[in-house]
Design an enzyme around this catalytic site. Structure first.
Site, PDB file in Angstrom:
ATOM      1  N   SER A   5       0.835  -1.194   0.000  1.00 58.69           N
ATOM      2  CA  SER A   5       0.000   0.000   0.000  1.00 58.69           C
ATOM      3  C   SER A   5       0.877   1.254   0.000  1.00 58.69           C
ATOM      4  O   SER A   5       1.715   1.411  -0.882  1.00 58.69           O
ATOM      5  CB  SER A   5      -0.970  -0.049   1.181  1.00 58.69           C
ATOM      6  OG  SER A   5      -2.001   0.885   1.034  1.00 58.69           O
TER       7      SER A   5
ATOM      8  N   GLU B  26      -9.913  -3.722  -6.169  1.00 54.08           N
ATOM      9  CA  GLU B  26      -9.452  -2.627  -5.322  1.00 54.08           C
ATOM     10  C   GLU B  26      -9.382  -1.311  -6.076  1.00 54.08           C
ATOM     11  O   GLU B  26      -9.098  -1.277  -7.275  1.00 54.08           O
ATOM     12  CB  GLU B  26      -8.139  -2.949  -4.635  1.00 54.08           C
ATOM     13  CG  GLU B  26      -6.990  -3.371  -5.490  1.00 54.08           C
ATOM     14  CD  GLU B  26      -5.733  -3.544  -4.628  1.00 54.08           C
ATOM     15  OE1 GLU B  26      -5.363  -2.607  -3.902  1.00 54.08           O
ATOM     16  OE2 GLU B  26      -5.105  -4.610  -4.697  1.00 54.08           O
TER      17      GLU B  26
ATOM     18  N   HIS C 126      -7.404  -5.408  -1.532  1.00 59.07           N
ATOM     19  CA  HIS C 126      -6.185  -4.668  -1.234  1.00 59.07           C
ATOM     20  C   HIS C 126      -5.257  -5.466  -0.317  1.00 59.07           C
ATOM     21  O   HIS C 126      -5.682  -5.996   0.705  1.00 59.07           O
ATOM     22  CB  HIS C 126      -6.600  -3.355  -0.546  1.00 59.07           C
ATOM     23  CG  HIS C 126      -5.499  -2.384  -0.334  1.00 59.07           C
ATOM     24  ND1 HIS C 126      -4.804  -1.819  -1.375  1.00 59.07           N
ATOM     25  CD2 HIS C 126      -4.978  -1.849   0.802  1.00 59.07           C
ATOM     26  CE1 HIS C 126      -3.912  -0.974  -0.892  1.00 59.07           C
ATOM     27  NE2 HIS C 126      -3.989  -0.986   0.432  1.00 59.07           N
TER      28      HIS C 126
END
Length: 303
Positions: A144, A238, A268
């Site tokens: 991320s 996502e 995610h």
């Protein structure tokens, strides 16, 4: 594919999703609750340390003889998370690459906005090089925001004239803080975790008046030329799907060796859900093979 597993995980994530109107303090509290309920495997050891004045969690896996180093960057949209909470996933990368992992406890916004995280990440890498670790023995990994920070650190290291690591592995990278990717909106219903509404308030926490399109904030806009091989993994369910796709395109245009690995129907940072999702283990295996090949390949070239 494991449709039943995917549906079960989606339901769990939707149930535990963060409220969009939470402030940073509340988000941190919720994340601590979530991560404290997930103990580390018995074979994973975490030791507090520091590199370049930056706190790190040194992560090792019993039975794995470390020959290499993974510099790992946790996620959390630059305001959440810590080095230890990422240890489970980081250890999975270390296990597959015969590496000691240094998970970086970079400073978080809004207390420490950009460029604090970028400065901390570079300081850790410089410290490893200063201790005599060969760049060909190092890979970066991150998830991320940590995936974005991994790429930004490659760019930053290159611009500082440092030798670059052997490769980098980024999971669901958050590399566009302008939120210009089409899937931020088109995948909103499919994504059980992230949304424009959740991300937007945190952007100003990190940028603190700086342009969100700066290359070290949003590396999808950076010059990626000269970077080492990249493997980018993302799920199709996502909102950051376009971040990964556009990052891969930018890397390819810059003549960087890049593998874009899209897994259908998963959320995610799906790699974190190994016990619940077969695709997680399979994706980590593919990434491990990619990284191991670049590490041993670099050794052959050096030899």
């Amino acid at each position: 594919m494991s449709t039943e597993q995917q549906q079960a995980l989606d339901a769990i994530l939707r149930q535990s999703a963060f409220p969009v109107d939470s402030d940073v303090g509340e988000l941190r509290r919720l994340l601590r609750e979530l991560t404290s309920a997930q103990p580390l495997p018995a074979e994973v050891t975490v030791k507090s340390s520091a590199l370049g004045g930056v706190p790190v969690a040194e992560i090792t896996v019993d039975g794995v003889e470390p020959r290499y180093v993974v510099v790992y960057f946790h996620g959390g949209v630059y305001v959440l998370g810590d080095a230890v909470s990422a240890a489970g996933l980081a250890a999975q990368v270390g296990r597959r690459t015969s590496a000691t992992v240094f998970s970086v406890d970079y400073r978080l916004a809004p207390e420490h906005p950009y460029p604090a995280a970028v400065d901390d990440a570079l300081a850790v890498y410089e410290a490893l090089l200063g201790e005599g670790v060969a760049p060909s023995d190092i890979v970066f990994a991150g998830e991320s925001a940590g995936g974005g920070l991994a790429v930004a650190t490659l760019v930053n290291a290159r611009d500082h004239g440092l030798p670059l690591p052997a490769a980098a592995f980024v999971m669901s990278p958050y590399v566009d803080l302008t939120l210009a990717g089409a899937t931020v909106d088109t995948r909103r219903a499919a994504d059980p975790l992230l949304s424009r509404e959740l991300l937007e308030p945190r952007i100003t926490d990190y940028t603190a008046g700086q342009d969100a399109a700066l290359g070290l904030i949003s590396p999808v806009f950076a010059d990626l030329s000269g970077l080492p091989p990249l493997i980018i993994q993302v799920g199709s369910n996502e909102v950051l799907l376009d971040d990964a796709v556009r990052l891969a395109r930018q890397a390819a245009v810059a003549d960087v060796e890049v593998t874009l690995d899209v897994t259908p129907g998963v959320p995610h940072v799906f790699q974190a859900y190994g016990p619940l999702l077969n695709e997680a283990t399979a994706a980590l295996d593919r990434a491990g093979q990619f990284l191991a090949a670049r590490l041993t390949g670099a050794q052959r070239v050096a030899g």
